[in-house]
Design a protein around this motif. Structure first.
Motif, PDB file in Angstrom:
ATOM      1  N   UNK A 343       0.716  -1.240   0.037  1.00 23.27           N
ATOM      2  CA  UNK A 343      -0.037  -0.076  -0.122  1.00 23.27           C
ATOM      3  C   UNK A 343       0.871   1.017   0.017  1.00 23.27           C
ATOM      4  N   UNK A 344       0.618   1.976  -0.737  1.00 23.61           N
ATOM      5  CA  UNK A 344       1.637   3.057  -0.837  1.00 23.61           C
ATOM      6  C   UNK A 344       1.216   4.100   0.148  1.00 23.61           C
ATOM      7  N   UNK A 345       2.411   4.886   0.793  1.00 21.82           N
ATOM      8  CA  UNK A 345       2.306   5.897   1.829  1.00 21.82           C
ATOM      9  C   UNK A 345       1.624   7.144   1.514  1.00 21.82           C
ATOM     10  N   UNK A 346       0.443   7.479   2.076  1.00 29.90           N
ATOM     11  CA  UNK A 346      -0.023   8.832   2.079  1.00 29.90           C
ATOM     12  C   UNK A 346       0.655  10.036   2.286  1.00 29.90           C
ATOM     13  N   UNK A 347       2.014   9.712   2.960  1.00 33.41           N
ATOM     14  CA  UNK A 347       2.963  10.867   3.258  1.00 33.41           C
ATOM     15  C   UNK A 347       4.249  10.459   2.309  1.00 33.41           C
ATOM     16  N   UNK A 370       3.222  -1.469  -5.500  1.00 35.23           N
ATOM     17  CA  UNK A 370       2.274  -1.996  -6.013  1.00 35.23           C
ATOM     18  C   UNK A 370       1.096  -0.767  -5.993  1.00 35.23           C
ATOM     19  N   UNK A 371       0.607  -0.183  -7.235  1.00 39.04           N
ATOM     20  CA  UNK A 371      -0.100   0.990  -7.181  1.00 39.04           C
ATOM     21  C   UNK A 371      -1.414   0.875  -7.746  1.00 39.04           C
ATOM     22  N   UNK A 372      -2.540   1.048  -6.979  1.00 37.32           N
ATOM     23  CA  UNK A 372      -4.008   1.175  -7.399  1.00 37.32           C
ATOM     24  C   UNK A 372      -4.319   2.242  -8.097  1.00 37.32           C
ATOM     25  N   UNK A 373      -5.268   2.305  -8.751  1.00 36.20           N
ATOM     26  CA  UNK A 373      -5.928   3.687  -9.356  1.00 36.20           C
ATOM     27  C   UNK A 373      -5.979   4.873  -8.510  1.00 36.20           C
ATOM     28  N   UNK A 374      -6.271   4.501  -7.126  1.00 34.34           N
ATOM     29  CA  UNK A 374      -6.741   5.633  -6.331  1.00 34.34           C
ATOM     30  C   UNK A 374      -5.366   5.920  -5.531  1.00 34.34           C
ATOM     31  N   UNK A 375      -4.436   5.230  -5.854  1.00 32.96           N
ATOM     32  CA  UNK A 375      -3.100   5.680  -5.006  1.00 32.96           C
ATOM     33  C   UNK A 375      -2.025   6.232  -6.133  1.00 32.96           C
ATOM     34  N   UNK A 376      -2.731   6.565  -7.440  1.00 31.12           N
ATOM     35  CA  UNK A 376      -1.736   7.097  -8.144  1.00 31.12           C
ATOM     36  C   UNK A 376      -1.122   8.370  -7.841  1.00 31.12           C
ATOM     37  N   UNK A 377      -2.337   9.169  -7.139  1.00 27.78           N
ATOM     38  CA  UNK A 377      -1.648  10.699  -6.690  1.00 27.78           C
ATOM     39  C   UNK A 377      -0.624  10.460  -5.751  1.00 27.78           C
ATOM     40  N   UNK A 378      -0.753   9.257  -4.846  1.00 26.98           N
ATOM     41  CA  UNK A 378       0.696   9.409  -4.028  1.00 26.98           C
ATOM     42  C   UNK A 378       1.919   9.224  -4.655  1.00 26.98           C
ATOM     43  N   UNK A 379       1.851   8.346  -5.953  1.00 28.86           N
ATOM     44  CA  UNK A 379       2.826   8.240  -6.542  1.00 28.86           C
ATOM     45  C   UNK A 379       3.388   9.397  -7.229  1.00 28.86           C
ATOM     46  N   UNK A 380       2.763  10.126  -7.735  1.00 28.95           N
ATOM     47  CA  UNK A 380       3.044  11.375  -8.449  1.00 28.95           C
ATOM     48  C   UNK A 380       3.811  12.290  -7.254  1.00 28.95           C
ATOM     49  N   UNK A 381       3.258  12.570  -5.921  1.00 30.91           N
ATOM     50  CA  UNK A 381       3.720  13.107  -4.857  1.00 30.91           C
ATOM     51  C   UNK A 381       5.209  12.714  -4.574  1.00 30.91           C
ATOM     52  N   UNK A 382       5.315  11.553  -4.654  1.00 28.07           N
ATOM     53  CA  UNK A 382       6.478  10.859  -4.226  1.00 28.07           C
ATOM     54  C   UNK A 382       7.614  11.033  -5.372  1.00 28.07           C
TER      55      UNK A 382
END
Length: 553
Positions: A343-347, A370-382
């Motif tokens: 699960x991608x970290x939200x921080x 492992x990035x789900x569609x709703x976690x794509x925004x976290x990946x961009x911030x990282x």
């Protein structure tokens, strides 16, 4: 170990050119150098080359370095050197006051730091201990009251000892705050300020953090006096030796992909990160059912259980260790091959800490997300934080297409499974119709109509219908405020029913239910009592007539 570096880092107003050097050139005492040599260290890391001379000079330090670069030795070695004049063998606790306090956010990190202190101080004669929550406080009290020069602690447990007056911080000369950014995230800053009020104002303070933020700078302003800023790498940067990749995958298929990656690549000692404690335990259970050696480590587990799980993981007995961000702080495992962000970290800063568990001390490592569609925004911030584009990897065809009954996502799977099972139980068809439906035939209209009728019934009507079809069950009880108007069956009817049922049960070689025997007996008793009441008035009338006839005669 690092080699020659052409970059020049600025510390305050001084410049230190990083080059290959040995610990002997840093000005440490022979006792410390002997312990360092036994540990196998020959060349100091960049953070050690810069921090040790500054700490020896007595300056406050604000140090930033990637996780696994050796910052623990960067502050431990110079502090041991400066405390050597206070080393003694006296048994008196007064001769061993706390002179150095090191605060860490988690138990695991506290244990790791104190183990390093013991290794480096083995020839100095200085005492050290560690205190943390999750264990009985009475086990730690005798060691504190016996006196130690170096105390490693977590904030909460240290406050407990201060309230019970088990330790005094009035003679602390050196104060170290390790993993300051995690302290901030965990809400320990109020506790740290309470502890700082117990410390002398004249002291040397060191603050180390893998990442910096505005809040960390504010804390440093309150804690440090004219600090020297030490940074050996760009802020919030991940180690260059860690290969980073990401797979786009739906949430309910993540466990399928995780199992595929582990089994196809035969991965061992894989550290898997999730966001919640409950999710860690659930994912570990599902992986065990899939045949993988998995365990979970999080704050809800006892300290002994966490240590046992960690030891099994270090020994290579556990294939996957599922952990939360807090519990994983302080995990120092040599040559940890892979870190997986289930699960991608939200921080975004937590991502840097997570992948910092691998690729330590210049070794190579790998970080998979492992990035789900709703976690794509976290990946961009990282990616914005680390200023690097993470490679996207396509999932092999057929990996996620296999039908599975269980939903693999750690937070949603079992709820969906339970809902499906409850729905299936409510709409089950009779065995005969299920057997006929296996050949692909359509559902009979009669049964469909019966299902609709059954769904339209109330719970009370269904229960009464079930009682009527099964005489073995007791009759439904009516509320006391509404007396029953039902006419009890006659004794003859009960005996007929009992005889018929007895013949049927006898053919099945089963005994007559005791409940029916009791009802038949009650019916016979009621019939006898009714007959007695009916015959009683007739007998009385006959006696009256005979008495009147005698009087007339």
């Amino acid at each position: 170990m690092p080699g020659k570096c052409e970059k020049t880092d600025v510390i305050g107003q001084q410049e230190f050119s990083l080059s290959e050097m040995s610990f002997n050139e840093l000005g440490l005492c022979p006792e410390v150098l002997k312990a360092v040599e036994e540990e196998g260290y020959k060349t100091p890391t960049p953070i050690q080359q810069q921090a040790i001379p500054v700490v020896l000079a007595g300056h406050d330090v604000m140090g930033g370095a990637q996780t696994g670069t050796g910052k623990t030795a960067g502050f431990t070695l110079p502090l041991l050197h400066k405390m050597m004049p206070h080393a003694n063998t006296s048994p008196s606790p007064a001769k061993h006051p706390v002179r150095a306090l090191i605060l860490t956010p988690t138990r695991e990190l506290a244990i790791q730091v104190e183990a390093s202190v013991q290794a480096y101080a083995k020839y100095t004669g200085l005492r050290s201990t560690v205190v943390y929550g999750g264990v009985n406080i009475k086990q730690q009290t005798p060691v504190l009251k016996a006196g130690v020069e170096i105390l490693v602690a977590t904030p909460g447990r240290l406050l407990d000892h201060l309230e019970q007056k088990n330790v005094s911080l009035s003679q602390v000369t050196y104060f170290v705050l390790d993993e300051a950014d995690r302290m901030l995230d965990m809400g320990f800053i109020p506790d740290i300020r309470r502890i700082m009020k117990q410390l002398p104002k004249e002291r040397q303070s060191l603050l180390f953090s893998a990442t910096f933020s505005a809040d960390i700078k504010k804390l440093a302003e309150d804690m440090l006096k004219a600090p020297k800023l030490i940074e050996v790498a760009r802020r919030n940067a991940a180690a260059e030796t860690v290969k980073q990749s990401a797979y786009h995958c739906p949430s309910d298929q993540k466990r399928v992909l995780l199992e595929h990656l582990v089994k196809s690549r035969n991965l061992w000692q894989t550290l898997c990160f999730v966001r919640t404690r409950h999710g860690a335990s659930r994912l570990a259970r599902l992986l065990e059912k899939a045949g993988l050696a998995a365990e979970a480590i999080h704050g809800d587990k006892t300290q002994s259980a966490r240590i046992a799980s960690l030891e099994k993981f270090k020994d290579g007995k556990t294939q996957i260790l599922v952990a939360t961000d807090v519990a994983a702080r302080g995990l120092d495992i040599e040559e940890l091959p892979v870190v997986i962000n289930y699960e991608m970290p939200n921080v975004p800063e937590d991502y840097v800490h997570r992948i910092g568990r691998t690729g330590r001390a210049g070794a190579e490592g790998e970080a998979i997300s492992l990035v789900s569609p709703d976690e794509e925004k976290y990946l961009v911030e990282i990616e914005k934080l680390i200023r690097k584009k993470i490679e996207r990897v396509e999932i092999e065809a057929g990996v996620l297409e296999a039908p599975r009954r269980t939903a693999p996502h750690a937070g949603e799977g079992e709820k969906a499974i339970g809902k499906e099972r409850r729905t299936a139980r409510k709409g089950d068809s009779p065995p005969s119709e299920r057997a006929s439906g296996r050949g692909g035939g359509k559902r009979p209209l009669e049964h469909a109509a019966g299902s609709e009728t059954r769904q339209g019934r109330s719970h009370k009507e269904e229960r009464e219908a079930a009682y009527a079809k099964n005489p073995d069950q007791p009759l439904p009880k009516k509320p006391a405020s509404r007396p029953s108007t039902r006419t009890p069956p006659s004794a003859a009817l009960m005996r007929q029913h009992l005889a018929a049922l007895g013949r049927g049960l006898a053919s099945k070689q089963r005994p007559v239910p005791a409940l029916l025997m009791k009802r038949a007996k009650q019916a016979d008793t009621s019939a006898v009592q009714s007959a007695a009441k009916e015959s009683a008035p007739a007998a009385t009338t006959g006696r009256r007539r005979s008495t009147k006839k005698k009087k007339d005669e």
